[in-house]
Scaffold this active site. Sequence first.
Site, PDB file in Angstrom:
ATOM      1  N   ARG A  36       0.826  -1.203   0.000  1.00 12.25           N
ATOM      2  CA  ARG A  36       0.000   0.000   0.000  1.00 12.25           C
ATOM      3  C   ARG A  36       0.864   1.259   0.000  1.00 12.25           C
ATOM      4  NH1 ARG A  36      -3.987  -0.715   4.875  1.00 12.25           N
ATOM      5  NH2 ARG A  36      -2.210  -1.802   5.765  1.00 12.25           N
ATOM      6  N   ALA A 143       7.272  -9.677  17.563  1.00 10.96           N
ATOM      7  CA  ALA A 143       7.591  -8.414  16.906  1.00 10.96           C
ATOM      8  C   ALA A 143       7.475  -7.217  17.847  1.00 10.96           C
ATOM      9  CB  ALA A 143       6.683  -8.227  15.691  1.00 10.96           C
ATOM     10  N   LYS A 194       5.298 -25.479  15.827  1.00 12.28           N
ATOM     11  CA  LYS A 194       5.013 -24.806  17.103  1.00 12.28           C
ATOM     12  C   LYS A 194       3.736 -23.994  17.031  1.00 12.28           C
ATOM     13  CE  LYS A 194       6.344 -20.512  15.743  1.00 12.28           C
ATOM     14  NZ  LYS A 194       5.762 -19.177  15.982  1.00 12.28           N
ATOM     15  N   SER A 257       1.115 -13.785  21.115  1.00 12.83           N
ATOM     16  CA  SER A 257       1.149 -14.820  20.079  1.00 12.83           C
ATOM     17  C   SER A 257      -0.211 -14.943  19.392  1.00 12.83           C
ATOM     18  CB  SER A 257       1.530 -16.170  20.705  1.00 12.83           C
ATOM     19  OG  SER A 257       1.185 -17.245  19.855  1.00 12.83           O
ATOM     20  N   ARG A 258      -0.219 -14.832  18.067  1.00 10.95           N
ATOM     21  CA  ARG A 258      -1.472 -14.944  17.313  1.00 10.95           C
ATOM     22  C   ARG A 258      -2.069 -16.338  17.449  1.00 10.95           C
ATOM     23  NH1 ARG A 258       0.706 -12.548  11.533  1.00 10.95           N
ATOM     24  NH2 ARG A 258       1.642 -10.626  12.343  1.00 10.95           N
ATOM     25  N   GLU A 284      -0.722 -18.835  11.148  1.00  7.36           N
ATOM     26  CA  GLU A 284      -0.138 -19.886  10.316  1.00  7.36           C
ATOM     27  C   GLU A 284      -0.505 -21.289  10.776  1.00  7.36           C
ATOM     28  OE1 GLU A 284       1.092 -19.565   7.498  1.00  7.36           O
ATOM     29  OE2 GLU A 284       2.349 -17.794   7.300  1.00  7.36           O
TER      30      GLU A 284
END
Length: 335
Positions: A36, A143, A194, A257-258, A284
Amino acid sequence: MTQRPSAAVFSAGSWGTALAKILGDAGTDVTVHARRSEIADAINREHRNPHYFPDIELPAALTATTDPAAALTGADFLVLSIPAQTLRTALASWAPHIGSDTVIVSLMKGIEQGSHLRASQIITEVAGVNADRVAVLSGPNLAREIMDGQPAAATVACPDQDAAHRFQRACHTPYFRPYTSSDVTGCELGGAVKNVIALAVGIADGMGMGHNAQAMLITRGLAETTRLAVAMGADAATLAGLSGLGDLVTTCSSPLSRNRTFGSHLGQGMSVQEATAATRQTTEGVKSAEAILALARDHDVEMPITDTMSALLHEKVTLDEAAAALMQRPPKPER
């Protein structure tokens, strides 16, 4: 005077932005490729990524562009930080612009659906490069913490140790310590599996289970990850390192953590569709669980947690049935 290394980071997501900051702080010239134009403009004008980290100032020398050819011009390293399931299509459009000596570094932690290939294998196939030009960076790297300058470490794995050492130097800062390895397979599988184990830990937390249950899932998750990795030619020691145990513990234990967060939503009673909407970013483990299970079956490896997560994600079992399936397995020696 030694020439400064240069890197093109694709894309401007949370982990791509964090790695770009690391590279810039390490003295590497960095160009971020953003899809973008408003993100690229903000990085160039304000030195911030307004979508992910509006409160963090990026290195002044870091620039951004929406032009992949411009980003890749003269780059010593191409760093890929995109969803694993979109890698093949995206890389095909970028491949003509990759320099003949550019080392391609994968940050991706997933297994491609359908082909069951790891990211490094897709890169060699699509970009038409030798395996010794493909490296993997993997470790316990949230991150947000890295953007805050908190201490972290990771493994740089590549068959060509000179290339691994060059990227190690390019991203070594006072707060980020990279180690090197030649075990690409082990690093990639540790990073991919993981995420599935973190879904299970998140579910346990969402269902109100305690730390004992979560520790059990982490430990047995490491065991099944190691079995698969060794069966595919990896070194078991890799799975005890940063890209194995280290990444597993962080992803399973942190609210940042997603995958753990997605699992927690499921454990609280959300459907997969509802959890996807609530999490908003790529998870993921959800995308890769079935592909990892297929690899396990191909290599005759038992992976009960992954098997149960795949069944739950595809609504073949309920939450209670999934929990019972894991706890009611026949007792056996620990290995």
